[in-house]
Design an enzyme around this catalytic site. Sequence first.
Site, PDB file in Angstrom:
ATOM      1  N   HIS A 110       0.894  -1.324   0.050  1.00 42.23           N
ATOM      2  CA  HIS A 110       0.099  -0.134  -0.019  1.00 42.23           C
ATOM      3  C   HIS A 110       0.767   1.390  -0.122  1.00 42.23           C
ATOM      4  CE1 HIS A 110       0.597  -0.050   4.190  1.00 42.23           C
ATOM      5  NE2 HIS A 110       0.289   0.966   4.424  1.00 42.23           N
ATOM      6  N   ASP A 111       2.185   1.243   0.604  1.00 41.08           N
ATOM      7  CA  ASP A 111       2.848   2.534   0.834  1.00 41.08           C
ATOM      8  C   ASP A 111       3.986   2.370  -0.089  1.00 41.08           C
ATOM      9  OD1 ASP A 111       1.764   3.964   2.557  1.00 41.08           O
ATOM     10  OD2 ASP A 111       2.689   3.212   4.173  1.00 41.08           O
ATOM     11  N   LYS A 134       5.587   5.612  -1.927  1.00 35.90           N
ATOM     12  CA  LYS A 134       6.603   6.585  -1.033  1.00 35.90           C
ATOM     13  C   LYS A 134       7.864   6.386  -1.636  1.00 35.90           C
ATOM     14  CE  LYS A 134       3.857   6.823   2.985  1.00 35.90           C
ATOM     15  NZ  LYS A 134       3.965   6.581   4.509  1.00 35.90           N
ATOM     16  N   HIS A 152       1.556   9.582  -2.896  1.00 35.67           N
ATOM     17  CA  HIS A 152       1.984   8.475  -2.789  1.00 35.67           C
ATOM     18  C   HIS A 152       1.240   7.341  -3.325  1.00 35.67           C
ATOM     19  CE1 HIS A 152       0.706   7.916   1.139  1.00 35.67           C
ATOM     20  NE2 HIS A 152       0.741   6.638   1.099  1.00 35.67           N
ATOM     21  N   HIS A 171      -6.136   6.166   1.349  1.00 34.36           N
ATOM     22  CA  HIS A 171      -6.270   7.401   2.046  1.00 34.36           C
ATOM     23  C   HIS A 171      -7.615   8.283   1.761  1.00 34.36           C
ATOM     24  CE1 HIS A 171      -2.665   7.308   4.457  1.00 34.36           C
ATOM     25  NE2 HIS A 171      -1.872   7.075   3.554  1.00 34.36           N
ATOM     26  N   ASP A 223      -4.379   0.830   8.453  1.00 36.50           N
ATOM     27  CA  ASP A 223      -3.477   1.432   8.341  1.00 36.50           C
ATOM     28  C   ASP A 223      -3.265   2.635   9.515  1.00 36.50           C
ATOM     29  OD1 ASP A 223      -1.257   2.701   6.995  1.00 36.50           O
ATOM     30  OD2 ASP A 223      -2.252   4.272   5.763  1.00 36.50           O
TER      31      ASP A 223
END
Length: 201
Positions: free
Chosen positions: A71-72, A75, A100, A125, A153
């Site tokens: 999910h990240d 970044k 991101h 998000h 998260d």
Amino acid sequence: RIKSLLRMKLLHDDLDTSENILFSLAEALEAKDFYTRGHSDRVSSLAVEIGRRLGASESDIEAMRRGGLLHDIGKIAVKESILLKPGKLTDEEMAHIRMHPARGYDICAPLKSLEPCLPIIRSHHERQDGQGYPDGLKGEEIPMVARITAVADAFDAMTTDRPYRKGMNEETALAIFKNELGSGQWDPDCAKVLLDIRGKG
């Protein structure tokens, strides 16, 4: 026929290699930052647990398992000085870091095998009230797998140390989820399951 089968095997091998590279990149990204080490593993596990409690299909469970790990990944495109900044981010820095999810989507989209994970990577998000990012989706416009992962998260982020703040204890974090069930940030059904799992329902 043998040539065709060999060609298929090579394609699958290439696919496995490409996927493994992305998962390794996600691990390497976290390993560089003491504060987020293990974050994606924990998010993945908690999302799967919430998903199971909500009766998610096995295909969605698998998407959350893998999507939580990735999910990240976007970044990678965020400047390290911003990721590790000990103070408050400026508006410009915040806008940069908020890219991101879209960046992660772009990185993973070429791999067909990761297609079920894309809604998680892009939309974790987003908020129920439409005030999230990157697309401003609202309510049921947000895929359920992303709504579940968003809760996992947020909970892990709240309860772990970050360069700019100390992590809060689990009880405080759960109290925030309980108090804000109708705030418009999280899917209330997903948040209630989190509270049940942690014994605060």
